[in-house]
Design an enzyme around this catalytic site. Sequence first.
Site, PDB file in Angstrom:
ATOM      1  CG  HIS A  78      -1.957  -1.099   1.166  1.00  0.00           C
ATOM      2  ND1 HIS A  78      -2.834  -1.340   2.199  1.00  0.00           N
ATOM      3  CD2 HIS A  78      -2.236  -2.031   0.212  1.00  0.00           C
ATOM      4  CE1 HIS A  78      -3.609  -2.372   1.896  1.00  0.00           C
ATOM      5  NE2 HIS A  78      -3.256  -2.812   0.694  1.00  0.00           N
ATOM      6  CG  HIS A 237      -7.603  -3.230  -2.256  1.00  0.00           C
ATOM      7  ND1 HIS A 237      -7.083  -2.181  -1.522  1.00  0.00           N
ATOM      8  CD2 HIS A 237      -6.870  -4.314  -1.913  1.00  0.00           C
ATOM      9  CE1 HIS A 237      -6.111  -2.609  -0.759  1.00  0.00           C
ATOM     10  NE2 HIS A 237      -5.955  -3.908  -0.976  1.00  0.00           N
ATOM     11  CG  ASP A 241      -3.186  -5.063  -2.958  1.00  0.00           C
ATOM     12  OD1 ASP A 241      -2.871  -4.150  -2.170  1.00  0.00           O
ATOM     13  OD2 ASP A 241      -3.890  -6.039  -2.616  1.00  0.00           O
ATOM     14  CG  HIS A 264       0.285  -9.666  -2.657  1.00  0.00           C
ATOM     15  ND1 HIS A 264       0.233  -8.332  -2.978  1.00  0.00           N
ATOM     16  CD2 HIS A 264      -0.631  -9.856  -1.666  1.00  0.00           C
ATOM     17  CE1 HIS A 264      -0.672  -7.736  -2.207  1.00  0.00           C
ATOM     18  NE2 HIS A 264      -1.215  -8.640  -1.418  1.00  0.00           N
TER      19      HIS A 264
END
Length: 304
Positions: A78, A237, A241, A264
């Site tokens: 973030h 969101h 990310d 991720h």
Amino acid sequence: MSQQRTLNNTIRATGVGLHSGNKIHITLRPAPVNHGIVFRRVDLDPVVEIPASGDLVTEVILCTGLTRNGAKVQTVEHLMSAFAGLGIDNAIVDLSSAELPIMDGSSAPFVFLLQSAGILEQNAAKRFIRIKRSVEVRQGDKVAKFSPYDGYKLGFTIEFDHPMIPHKQSYYEMEFSTAAYIKEISLARTFGFMHDLEDMRERNLGLGGSMDNAILLDDFRVLNEDGLRYGNEFVRHKILDAIGDLYLIGGPILGAYEAFKSGHALNNKLVRAVLADETSWEWISFPSPAAEQPPVVYTHPACI
């Protein structure tokens, strides 16, 4: 000339770690030209510096974490996203713990901190990573891809079997700029499902998670009383990310990113795949006012 940027002043904040639940102190400091973003574990003796680099990523489950010389820093995505959004190239991040504070679950509090510290343009050209040819990585049915593009564009598709995440709200695309990032992306919060939170707590994870810093869903609805900030906050969101994960490539990107159910792990796999193939990218700068202007628009510091 597109110049490198750092902070104009040092600024401090305190928050809670999403996974540890501990109180964490963070200090953001200016850094010189070509320094990059560097995290410092000031709670350790001696202090350990951990550069924000994709090849130091060791944690990709539930967050992005870096490790150097045995020292870790987790949940960097973030803050890295906010740095990318505001065009910050050089900064020092002092931490009192192995985890960044989750703040409200979005990058907006970090954007506010950077705005409050002020942004300083430095006497050196910003160095972009330009994608020259397509690079794609897969993991099962998940896909993440970079393609050449005159600018920076991100498109993302999510897929959840949940009534609050219908198909029509599962795709979002943005043409990257500071203004678009702040307005369209920065407020989007991390999200999770009640059954996953219960599982995480059993593993001593998510101890700092609450509806103050995440969107929480049961099997049918959003549990947060204030609802959603965007109708499609979930996919926005994921782009937030991704912007943070991809900034670990080492600089601002000129290219198009397209993802299907990425996270991720796959984002970092894409970063590593690009850096491993020197024919797929190049460094480029825009050093002269009379020269070609960069296709990515960073708002002037005085206007941020």
